[in-house]
Design a protein around this motif. Structure first.
Motif, mmCIF file in Angstrom:
data_model
loop_
_atom_site.group_PDB
_atom_site.id
_atom_site.type_symbol
_atom_site.label_atom_id
_atom_site.label_comp_id
_atom_site.label_asym_id
_atom_site.label_seq_id
_atom_site.Cartn_x
_atom_site.Cartn_y
_atom_site.Cartn_z
ATOM 1 N N ARG A 176 0.540 -1.356 -0.647
ATOM 2 C CA ARG A 176 -0.470 -0.300 0.165
ATOM 3 C C ARG A 176 0.601 1.343 -0.251
ATOM 4 O O ARG A 176 0.836 1.610 1.091
ATOM 5 C CB ARG A 176 -0.948 -0.210 1.050
ATOM 6 N N GLY A 177 1.852 1.464 -0.759
ATOM 7 C CA GLY A 177 1.923 3.241 -1.483
ATOM 8 C C GLY A 177 3.279 2.881 -0.209
ATOM 9 O O GLY A 177 4.265 4.349 0.260
ATOM 10 N N GLN A 178 3.899 1.771 -0.025
ATOM 11 C CA GLN A 178 5.362 2.445 1.098
ATOM 12 C C GLN A 178 6.421 1.052 0.328
ATOM 13 O O GLN A 178 5.872 -0.598 -0.040
ATOM 14 C CB GLN A 178 5.385 2.159 2.270
ATOM 15 N N THR A 179 7.504 1.021 0.414
ATOM 16 C CA THR A 179 9.109 -0.057 0.731
ATOM 17 C C THR A 179 9.198 -0.475 2.688
ATOM 18 O O THR A 179 9.792 0.615 2.004
ATOM 19 C CB THR A 179 9.649 0.241 -1.187
ATOM 20 N N ILE A 180 9.324 -1.678 2.241
ATOM 21 C CA ILE A 180 9.378 -1.589 3.349
ATOM 22 C C ILE A 180 11.494 -2.120 3.171
ATOM 23 O O ILE A 180 11.022 -3.100 2.650
ATOM 24 C CB ILE A 180 9.685 -2.301 4.236
ATOM 25 N N TYR A 181 12.444 -2.362 4.032
ATOM 26 C CA TYR A 181 14.143 -2.991 3.583
ATOM 27 C C TYR A 181 14.161 -3.232 4.805
ATOM 28 O O TYR A 181 13.925 -2.478 6.013
ATOM 29 C CB TYR A 181 15.059 -2.135 3.086
ATOM 30 N N GLY A 182 14.549 -4.383 4.886
ATOM 31 C CA GLY A 182 15.860 -4.638 6.150
ATOM 32 C C GLY A 182 16.498 -5.706 5.928
ATOM 33 O O GLY A 182 16.521 -6.101 4.552
ATOM 34 N N THR A 183 16.923 -6.564 7.054
ATOM 35 C CA THR A 183 17.791 -7.481 7.259
ATOM 36 C C THR A 183 17.491 -9.007 7.180
ATOM 37 O O THR A 183 17.874 -9.995 7.257
ATOM 38 C CB THR A 183 19.318 -7.228 7.407
ATOM 39 N N ARG A 184 16.307 -9.065 7.652
ATOM 40 C CA ARG A 184 15.744 -10.462 8.217
ATOM 41 C C ARG A 184 14.323 -9.998 8.423
ATOM 42 O O ARG A 184 13.412 -8.745 8.505
ATOM 43 C CB ARG A 184 16.006 -10.923 9.113
ATOM 44 N N LEU A 193 8.409 5.575 0.979
ATOM 45 C CA LEU A 193 7.485 6.206 0.533
ATOM 46 C C LEU A 193 6.779 5.998 -0.635
ATOM 47 O O LEU A 193 7.467 7.470 -0.988
ATOM 48 C CB LEU A 193 6.680 7.183 1.225
ATOM 49 N N ASP A 194 5.667 5.961 -1.548
ATOM 50 C CA ASP A 194 5.941 5.838 -2.338
ATOM 51 C C ASP A 194 5.408 7.366 -2.929
ATOM 52 O O ASP A 194 3.901 7.627 -2.268
ATOM 53 C CB ASP A 194 5.141 4.473 -4.150
#
Length: 174
Positions: free
Chosen positions: A146-154, A173-174
């Motif tokens: 929903r309009g967001q991209t989340i990056y992480g390590t695990r 946020l897009d």
């Protein structure tokens, strides 16, 4: 006599060469037969139900099934997850190993999950714990929702991608 001696020596040399070249060693090739407990299956399909309702359906181009180890190695598997019979998400991976007793799946290589609620997850080498209905990986993850991209390590998440825990997250946020 000299001629006979030379002829005898020549004949002996010729015979020795003939004997040496004429005797060739033969290699005996013994083909290793695969264990009888291992079978290859094309168009492999397996389903898991809970309380009579579909929980997971797995399809793969091929599978090498180890009956003694109660596991299968899958090529190009597609895993569809269900909640009380209702479709919730699809996992696609390059290859996977499945425990045929517990239905736990280890995705190997690039793994993508598309959820019915428009969530999209990308990672490598993930694990699905069938008993806990949990998907997790210790590798980098990217989730679009929903309009967001989340990056992480695990991460760890339910199969709906509704409850997601991400370590060292960064949100765009897009």
């Amino acid at each position: 006599m000299n001629f006979c001696k030379k002829s005898f020596v020549c004949a002996s040399i010729f015979f020795s060469i003939f004997l040496f070249l004429g005797c060739k060693s033969e290699k005996i090739v013994i083909e290793e037969t695969p264990p009888m407990s291992e079978r290859t299956i094309e168009k492999f399909t397996i389903t898991q139900t809970e309380d009579g309702k579909l929980k997971m359906m797995l399809e793969a181009d091929s599978a090498i099934v180890d009956e003694d180890g109660n596991s299968a190695h899958l090529k190009l598997p597609i895993v569809k997850f269900y909640d009380k019979g209702n479709y919730v998400s699809t996992l696609i991976t390059e290859s996977a190993d499945i425990n045929l007793e517990t239905y736990d799946v280890k995705g190997i290589g690039k793994c993508v999950i598309d959820a019915a609620n428009n969530g999209h997850l990308q990672t490598t080498d993930l694990t699905y714990n069938a008993k806990k209905n949990l998907i997790y990986s210790d590798n980098n993850v990217k989730i679009k929702k929903r309009g967001q991209t989340i990056y992480g390590t695990r991460f760890d998440a339910d199969t709906k991608l509704e409850t997601v825990t991400i370590k060292n997250q960064r949100m765009v946020l897009d």
